[in-house]
Motif scaffolding. Sequence first.
Motif, PDB file in Angstrom:
ATOM      1  N   LEU A   1       0.838  -1.200   0.000  1.00 49.37           N
ATOM      2  CA  LEU A   1       0.000   0.000   0.000  1.00 49.37           C
ATOM      3  C   LEU A   1       0.874   1.252   0.000  1.00 49.37           C
ATOM      4  O   LEU A   1       1.804   1.352   0.810  1.00 49.37           O
ATOM      5  CB  LEU A   1      -0.919   0.014   1.225  1.00 49.37           C
ATOM      6  N   PRO A   2       0.615   2.214  -0.882  1.00 48.29           N
ATOM      7  CA  PRO A   2       1.387   3.468  -0.880  1.00 48.29           C
ATOM      8  C   PRO A   2       1.263   4.161   0.476  1.00 48.29           C
ATOM      9  O   PRO A   2       0.166   4.251   1.046  1.00 48.29           O
ATOM     10  CB  PRO A   2       0.729   4.299  -1.990  1.00 48.29           C
ATOM     11  N   GLU A   3       2.389   4.644   0.988  1.00 47.00           N
ATOM     12  CA  GLU A   3       2.385   5.244   2.325  1.00 47.00           C
ATOM     13  C   GLU A   3       1.462   6.454   2.410  1.00 47.00           C
ATOM     14  O   GLU A   3       0.862   6.719   3.442  1.00 47.00           O
ATOM     15  CB  GLU A   3       3.817   5.643   2.705  1.00 47.00           C
ATOM     16  N   GLY A   4       1.299   7.176   1.314  1.00 43.59           N
ATOM     17  CA  GLY A   4       0.462   8.377   1.348  1.00 43.59           C
ATOM     18  C   GLY A   4      -1.022   8.093   1.406  1.00 43.59           C
ATOM     19  O   GLY A   4      -1.810   8.947   1.820  1.00 43.59           O
ATOM     20  N   THR A   5      -1.433   6.900   0.964  1.00 40.70           N
ATOM     21  CA  THR A   5      -2.863   6.577   0.915  1.00 40.70           C
ATOM     22  C   THR A   5      -3.236   5.393   1.799  1.00 40.70           C
ATOM     23  O   THR A   5      -4.374   4.925   1.741  1.00 40.70           O
ATOM     24  CB  THR A   5      -3.278   6.256  -0.536  1.00 40.70           C
ATOM     25  N   ILE A   6      -2.315   4.906   2.607  1.00 43.01           N
ATOM     26  CA  ILE A   6      -2.577   3.692   3.385  1.00 43.01           C
ATOM     27  C   ILE A   6      -3.703   3.892   4.391  1.00 43.01           C
ATOM     28  O   ILE A   6      -4.541   3.013   4.601  1.00 43.01           O
ATOM     29  CB  ILE A   6      -1.285   3.202   4.077  1.00 43.01           C
ATOM     30  N   ASP A   7      -3.775   5.088   5.025  1.00 40.41           N
ATOM     31  CA  ASP A   7      -4.862   5.346   5.970  1.00 40.41           C
ATOM     32  C   ASP A   7      -6.208   5.357   5.264  1.00 40.41           C
ATOM     33  O   ASP A   7      -7.214   4.881   5.810  1.00 40.41           O
ATOM     34  CB  ASP A   7      -4.632   6.684   6.682  1.00 40.41           C
ATOM     35  N   SER A   8      -6.231   5.899   4.067  1.00 44.37           N
ATOM     36  CA  SER A   8      -7.467   5.922   3.294  1.00 44.37           C
ATOM     37  C   SER A   8      -7.896   4.511   2.914  1.00 44.37           C
ATOM     38  O   SER A   8      -9.087   4.178   2.969  1.00 44.37           O
ATOM     39  CB  SER A   8      -7.281   6.768   2.031  1.00 44.37           C
ATOM     40  N   GLU A   9      -6.942   3.661   2.554  1.00 40.97           N
ATOM     41  CA  GLU A   9      -7.258   2.284   2.190  1.00 40.97           C
ATOM     42  C   GLU A   9      -7.822   1.517   3.376  1.00 40.97           C
ATOM     43  O   GLU A   9      -8.794   0.765   3.234  1.00 40.97           O
ATOM     44  CB  GLU A   9      -6.000   1.576   1.661  1.00 40.97           C
ATOM     45  N   LEU A  10      -7.241   1.696   4.529  1.00 39.07           N
ATOM     46  CA  LEU A  10      -7.659   0.926   5.698  1.00 39.07           C
ATOM     47  C   LEU A  10      -8.920   1.486   6.350  1.00 39.07           C
ATOM     48  O   LEU A  10      -9.833   0.733   6.703  1.00 39.07           O
ATOM     49  CB  LEU A  10      -6.523   0.870   6.722  1.00 39.07           C
ATOM     50  N   PHE A  11      -8.957   2.802   6.547  1.00 40.83           N
ATOM     51  CA  PHE A  11     -10.031   3.409   7.333  1.00 40.83           C
ATOM     52  C   PHE A  11     -11.049   4.184   6.496  1.00 40.83           C
ATOM     53  O   PHE A  11     -12.063   4.625   7.017  1.00 40.83           O
ATOM     54  CB  PHE A  11      -9.426   4.341   8.388  1.00 40.83           C
ATOM     55  N   GLY A  12     -10.785   4.368   5.212  1.00 41.05           N
ATOM     56  CA  GLY A  12     -11.700   5.105   4.354  1.00 41.05           C
ATOM     57  C   GLY A  12     -11.447   6.602   4.381  1.00 41.05           C
ATOM     58  O   GLY A  12     -10.635   7.102   5.153  1.00 41.05           O
ATOM     59  N   HIS A  13     -12.159   7.361   3.524  1.00 42.57           N
ATOM     60  CA  HIS A  13     -11.999   8.815   3.499  1.00 42.57           C
ATOM     61  C   HIS A  13     -13.303   9.469   3.061  1.00 42.57           C
ATOM     62  O   HIS A  13     -14.201   8.822   2.495  1.00 42.57           O
ATOM     63  CB  HIS A  13     -10.855   9.223   2.563  1.00 42.57           C
ATOM     64  N   LYS A  14     -13.345  10.744   3.302  1.00 43.81           N
ATOM     65  CA  LYS A  14     -14.508  11.545   2.907  1.00 43.81           C
ATOM     66  C   LYS A  14     -14.198  12.232   1.574  1.00 43.81           C
ATOM     67  O   LYS A  14     -13.062  12.626   1.313  1.00 43.81           O
ATOM     68  CB  LYS A  14     -14.799  12.597   3.982  1.00 43.81           C
ATOM     69  N   LYS A  15     -15.219  12.377   0.763  1.00 45.81           N
ATOM     70  CA  LYS A  15     -15.064  13.028  -0.522  1.00 45.81           C
ATOM     71  C   LYS A  15     -14.468  14.424  -0.363  1.00 45.81           C
ATOM     72  O   LYS A  15     -14.900  15.211   0.467  1.00 45.81           O
ATOM     73  CB  LYS A  15     -16.426  13.121  -1.219  1.00 45.81           C
ATOM     74  N   GLY A  16     -13.427  14.721  -1.164  1.00 48.89           N
ATOM     75  CA  GLY A  16     -12.786  16.023  -1.129  1.00 48.89           C
ATOM     76  C   GLY A  16     -11.768  16.197  -0.022  1.00 48.89           C
ATOM     77  O   GLY A  16     -11.206  17.284   0.148  1.00 48.89           O
ATOM     78  N   SER A  17     -11.481  15.134   0.746  1.00 52.34           N
ATOM     79  CA  SER A  17     -10.533  15.268   1.862  1.00 52.34           C
ATOM     80  C   SER A  17      -9.096  15.422   1.382  1.00 52.34           C
ATOM     81  O   SER A  17      -8.245  15.927   2.109  1.00 52.34           O
ATOM     82  CB  SER A  17     -10.636  14.055   2.788  1.00 52.34           C
ATOM     83  N   PHE A  18      -8.807  15.013   0.157  1.00 55.09           N
ATOM     84  CA  PHE A  18      -7.474  15.199  -0.416  1.00 55.09           C
ATOM     85  C   PHE A  18      -7.602  15.094  -1.928  1.00 55.09           C
ATOM     86  O   PHE A  18      -8.648  14.675  -2.460  1.00 55.09           O
ATOM     87  CB  PHE A  18      -6.472  14.165   0.122  1.00 55.09           C
ATOM     88  N   THR A  19      -6.558  15.472  -2.619  1.00 54.77           N
ATOM     89  CA  THR A  19      -6.582  15.427  -4.084  1.00 54.77           C
ATOM     90  C   THR A  19      -6.804  14.003  -4.558  1.00 54.77           C
ATOM     91  O   THR A  19      -6.087  13.078  -4.177  1.00 54.77           O
ATOM     92  CB  THR A  19      -5.253  15.964  -4.652  1.00 54.77           C
ATOM     93  N   GLY A  20      -7.795  13.818  -5.394  1.00 53.05           N
ATOM     94  CA  GLY A  20      -8.106  12.490  -5.898  1.00 53.05           C
ATOM     95  C   GLY A  20      -9.250  11.815  -5.169  1.00 53.05           C
ATOM     96  O   GLY A  20      -9.734  10.768  -5.608  1.00 53.05           O
ATOM     97  N   ALA A  21      -9.690  12.383  -4.036  1.00 50.86           N
ATOM     98  CA  ALA A  21     -10.811  11.815  -3.290  1.00 50.86           C
ATOM     99  C   ALA A  21     -12.111  12.327  -3.896  1.00 50.86           C
ATOM    100  O   ALA A  21     -12.752  13.244  -3.382  1.00 50.86           O
ATOM    101  CB  ALA A  21     -10.705  12.193  -1.814  1.00 50.86           C
ATOM    102  N   VAL A  22     -12.514  11.727  -5.008  1.00 47.46           N
ATOM    103  CA  VAL A  22     -13.675  12.211  -5.753  1.00 47.46           C
ATOM    104  C   VAL A  22     -14.988  11.667  -5.206  1.00 47.46           C
ATOM    105  O   VAL A  22     -16.064  12.101  -5.611  1.00 47.46           O
ATOM    106  CB  VAL A  22     -13.531  11.839  -7.245  1.00 47.46           C
ATOM    107  N   GLU A  23     -14.909  10.716  -4.289  1.00 45.28           N
ATOM    108  CA  GLU A  23     -16.112  10.172  -3.674  1.00 45.28           C
ATOM    109  C   GLU A  23     -15.763   9.587  -2.315  1.00 45.28           C
ATOM    110  O   GLU A  23     -14.584   9.360  -2.001  1.00 45.28           O
ATOM    111  CB  GLU A  23     -16.730   9.092  -4.564  1.00 45.28           C
ATOM    112  N   ASP A  24     -16.784   9.341  -1.500  1.00 46.32           N
ATOM    113  CA  ASP A  24     -16.558   8.723  -0.205  1.00 46.32           C
ATOM    114  C   ASP A  24     -16.050   7.295  -0.376  1.00 46.32           C
ATOM    115  O   ASP A  24     -16.450   6.583  -1.310  1.00 46.32           O
ATOM    116  CB  ASP A  24     -17.853   8.690   0.611  1.00 46.32           C
ATOM    117  N   ARG A  25     -15.166   6.890   0.529  1.00 47.34           N
ATOM    118  CA  ARG A  25     -14.635   5.526   0.505  1.00 47.34           C
ATOM    119  C   ARG A  25     -14.812   4.906   1.877  1.00 47.34           C
ATOM    120  O   ARG A  25     -14.494   5.519   2.891  1.00 47.34           O
ATOM    121  CB  ARG A  25     -13.154   5.517   0.110  1.00 47.34           C
TER     122      ARG A  25
END
Length: 421
Positions: free
Chosen positions: A75-99
Amino acid sequence: MDTNKIKQIKQRYEIVGNYEGLNRALDIATQVAATDLSVLIIGESGVGKEVLPRVIHDHSSRKHNKYFAINCGSLPEGTIDSELFGHKKGSFTGAVEDREGYFGAANNGTLFLDEVGELPIATQARLLRVLETGEYIRVGESEVRKTNVRIVAATNVNMQKAIKEGKFREDLYYRLNTIPINMPPLRERGRDIELLFRKFALVMAEKYRIDPIYLDDEATRLLLSYKWPGNIRELRNLTERLSIISEERMVTAQMLAEQGVTDDSSEATSIVPFASVNRGQQLPNEHSYEKERDMLFRMLNNIVSEVSDLKALVNSNMGSSTPTPAVQPVATDITPIVAQQSIIQQPVQQITNAQSDNGPWVDIVPQTIEVKHMTIKEQNKSNIIEALERNNGNRKKAAAELDISERTLYRKIKDYKLDNI
């Protein structure tokens, strides 16, 4: 140990082997499956750790829910938290939808975290919170979410060493290590190696409709004596390669040697103390201290020579009429010294008070010789260079020798600018 149950598990998951350590690992997996305790599977890369989390999940009350296997090292170190815990739309560049993230998607199921030792420290803190409270927060929002996930982790890293070096949280290690399971390396499994070779050969024969390859007696002996640094993965690759490229179906020791399989059974397992070896003699497979000894004496001779010149210059400037006694060079034949004690262990004071033919030596060697040591970074860089050279640039083998993951080795090669090796 329920041998019938172990046999059924081997048949279901196509596990080959009768080694006691393997049976013990499967037995622990079935016993812990009925609980929700965290499990840490420890073993070298390529030993087949990934089968145990599947066994645990399929024999638990969560077997009808989702099972996810995640390689933390990929997992890329910059996105590992997003992969594991998810993210909100617009929380960072490339977050085009909720995960939702794996912890949300695997609710009431099992999450297998492979190479957990590669997780960044910040992510380790968030993982610890999930393990202790079942709570997590998606990237880019403040809402606390709940999850009921069974965690099974695996690592090929020396965790105690990683903790001492500050690369892994000690509290997280103990939280993950509630139930430890050790997967044995292939080199310890004896005849299981031959059984696995036959299995892989039959699979290739059935898949490509060819005659299966088999081993002659000498090839079998060589296969069992080899250390298998890549474990089962290396054995499977070798078998598949020979199944395709070999014109003859009977595999000989020479054919294995051409593929890099060597007889490692004669390697030395201990080092005889230097002082116990007579000068000019060396036992088979024994480390030689000849170079180290010669280097030491060259260094001492240089020190004696330089200090002698310095003292002569000082006496000349002071107008001293008393001649400076000749400085005796350090002897190159140290047989008498070795008989009593290694020269490396002798204090400098003993050397400076020695007697020469022309009277006592002048006390010219400083009582403390300051030796400049390499920094940790320089030592690490040197170790990596040497490992790569020993393995002809093969980074996978070098990483195994250095006891680090390939991902860590690639990062260090980039940091130390060693891409040209």
